[in-house]
Motif scaffolding. Structure first.
Motif, PDB file in Angstrom:
ATOM      1  N   UNK A   1       0.838  -1.213   0.000  1.00 17.40           N
ATOM      2  CA  UNK A   1       0.000   0.000   0.000  1.00 17.40           C
ATOM      3  C   UNK A   1       0.867   1.255   0.000  1.00 17.40           C
ATOM      4  N   UNK A   2       1.969   1.193   0.729  1.00 11.42           N
ATOM      5  CA  UNK A   2       2.890   2.335   0.750  1.00 11.42           C
ATOM      6  C   UNK A   2       3.501   2.569  -0.631  1.00 11.42           C
TER       7      UNK A   2
ATOM      8  N   UNK B   1      13.379  11.147   2.308  1.00 12.50           N
ATOM      9  CA  UNK B   1      13.973   9.933   1.743  1.00 12.50           C
ATOM     10  C   UNK B   1      14.097  10.072   0.234  1.00 12.50           C
ATOM     11  N   UNK B   2      13.074  10.664  -0.392  1.00 14.61           N
ATOM     12  CA  UNK B   2      13.124  10.883  -1.840  1.00 14.61           C
ATOM     13  C   UNK B   2      14.347  11.702  -2.231  1.00 14.61           C
TER      14      UNK B   2
ATOM     15  N   UNK C   1       7.596   5.817  -5.125  1.00  9.51           N
ATOM     16  CA  UNK C   1       7.237   4.529  -4.533  1.00  9.51           C
ATOM     17  C   UNK C   1       8.331   4.047  -3.579  1.00  9.51           C
ATOM     18  N   UNK C   2       9.592   4.191  -3.994  1.00  8.41           N
ATOM     19  CA  UNK C   2      10.702   3.732  -3.161  1.00  8.41           C
ATOM     20  C   UNK C   2      10.826   4.559  -1.894  1.00  8.41           C
ATOM     21  N   UNK C   3      10.675   5.887  -2.030  1.00 11.98           N
ATOM     22  CA  UNK C   3      10.765   6.745  -0.848  1.00 11.98           C
ATOM     23  C   UNK C   3       9.673   6.451   0.157  1.00 11.98           C
ATOM     24  N   UNK C   4       8.479   6.251  -0.340  1.00 13.31           N
ATOM     25  CA  UNK C   4       7.365   5.958   0.565  1.00 13.31           C
ATOM     26  C   UNK C   4       7.529   4.585   1.206  1.00 13.31           C
ATOM     27  N   UNK C   5       8.078   3.640   0.438  1.00 16.68           N
ATOM     28  CA  UNK C   5       8.323   2.306   0.971  1.00 16.68           C
ATOM     29  C   UNK C   5       9.347   2.363   2.102  1.00 16.68           C
TER      30      UNK C   5
ATOM     31  N   UNK D   1      14.721  -1.120   3.711  1.00 15.91           N
ATOM     32  CA  UNK D   1      15.390   0.167   3.500  1.00 15.91           C
ATOM     33  C   UNK D   1      16.756  -0.031   2.860  1.00 15.91           C
ATOM     34  N   UNK D   2      17.499  -1.018   3.321  1.00 23.39           N
ATOM     35  CA  UNK D   2      18.825  -1.286   2.764  1.00 23.39           C
ATOM     36  C   UNK D   2      18.760  -1.716   1.311  1.00 23.39           C
ATOM     37  N   UNK D   3      17.782  -2.564   0.978  1.00 23.26           N
ATOM     38  CA  UNK D   3      17.649  -3.045  -0.402  1.00 23.26           C
ATOM     39  C   UNK D   3      17.363  -1.895  -1.361  1.00 23.26           C
ATOM     40  N   UNK D   4      16.499  -0.977  -0.951  1.00 21.47           N
ATOM     41  CA  UNK D   4      16.182   0.179  -1.801  1.00 21.47           C
ATOM     42  C   UNK D   4      17.419   1.054  -1.984  1.00 21.47           C
TER      43      UNK D   4
END
Length: 283
Positions: A6-7, A61-62, A95-99, A117-120
């Motif tokens: 959802x995030x 984060x973005x 999407x990545x920042x929100x995740x 977080x590390x994977x992104x």
């Protein structure tokens, strides 16, 4: 739907909002604040736990992800890749920042959240490794859309080293600047390529130089006709040759190259591709 999924959906829509703003109203203020406002609404609507905290953390984060993956590209240059490609990248960042934000501030096992977080972060560092290719693609698309004839010159004893997209920033007549460096002593030859309509005639281009690049107020010069398509301008420290060739109006300028050699170059113009010019930075 899983909370992290959802995030991701909420963040992707935030990325679409950023895409819309970049295309229609690329104001820095809106580009910065819109993700907070859109994130609040979308994370709440998608039922993301601790949606308020996620919406606040995600834009920061973005920024980190943009610096990691696209530090050499501005948002406008990202869109120069093409509307679909640029939109996909904005959605990926959103999407990545929100995740990552949901993993950092949301509930759940610490190990899992840390791994996400590390994977992104690792993925975006991998994207950053290919940034040069993206930059080159964006520049080639800009050059192709500039409307300026894409030509270069064959200059004996010189290497084409630098391209400047003057049409992007200069208030003067739009041009592309190519710089050639002489192997023997490092002296430079500047070549400015413009649309043939940049001046009414080659003589007019000589008497009131286009583009005006001397950078010195009150610089004067005398013009002399070589042919209907070639004029020479003598200045105190520089010789400039103006010519029509290969569908372009060209100014050649050098402090070191003799006049006769500059004139000879007007017969050595050649068409080039946008990709060939864009590859200069990686040469």
């Amino acid at each position: 739907m899983h909370v992290l999924a959802r995030a991701v959906v909420a963040g992707a829509v935030v990325g679409l909002v950023e895409t819309f703003l970049q295309l229609h109203d690329p104001d820095d203020g809106w580009m910065f604040f819109a993700p907070f406002l859109a994130g609040l609404v979308l994370n709440w609507a998608m039922g993301v736990p601790r949606w308020g905290g996620v919406a606040v953390v995600a834009p920061f984060v973005n920024i980190v992800l943009l610096l990691a993956g696209f530090w050499h590209l501005s948002p406008a240059e990202v869109m120069d890749l093409g509307v679909w490609q640029g939109s996909a990248l904005f959605m990926m960042v959103g999407a990545s920042g929100n995740l990552v934000a949901a993993a950092l501030v949301g509930p759940g096992a610490t190990a899992i959240r840390t791994a996400v977080a590390g994977a992104v972060a690792v993925a975006f560092m991998g994207v950053g490794a290919h940034q040069g290719a993206m930059d080159e693609t964006a520049q080639a698309r800009r050059l192709g859309a500039s409307g300026i004839p894409l030509i270069a010159a064959t200059v004996p004893g010189h290497e084409l080293t630098t391209l400047s997209e003057r049409y992007r920033y200069a208030e003067e007549q739009p041009s592309i600047e190519l710089v050639y460096e002489r192997h023997s002593d490092g002296s430079e030859l500047e070549m400015y390529v413009m649309r043939p309509t940049a001046a009414t005639t080659v003589e007019a281009a000589c008497r009131e130089p286009v583009p005006e690049v001397t950078g010195m107020m009150g610089t004067s010069g005398t013009c002399r006709k070589v042919s209907n398509y070639v004029w020479v301008r003598e200045e105190e420290i520089c010789t400039r040759v103006f010519a029509l060739g290969e569908g372009a109006l060209v100014q050649l300028a050098s402090e070191a190259m003799p006049e006769n050699e500059l004139i000879a170059l007007t017969g050595r113009f050649r068409p080039v591709t946008a990709a060939e010019l864009a590859a200069l930075d990686d040469a």
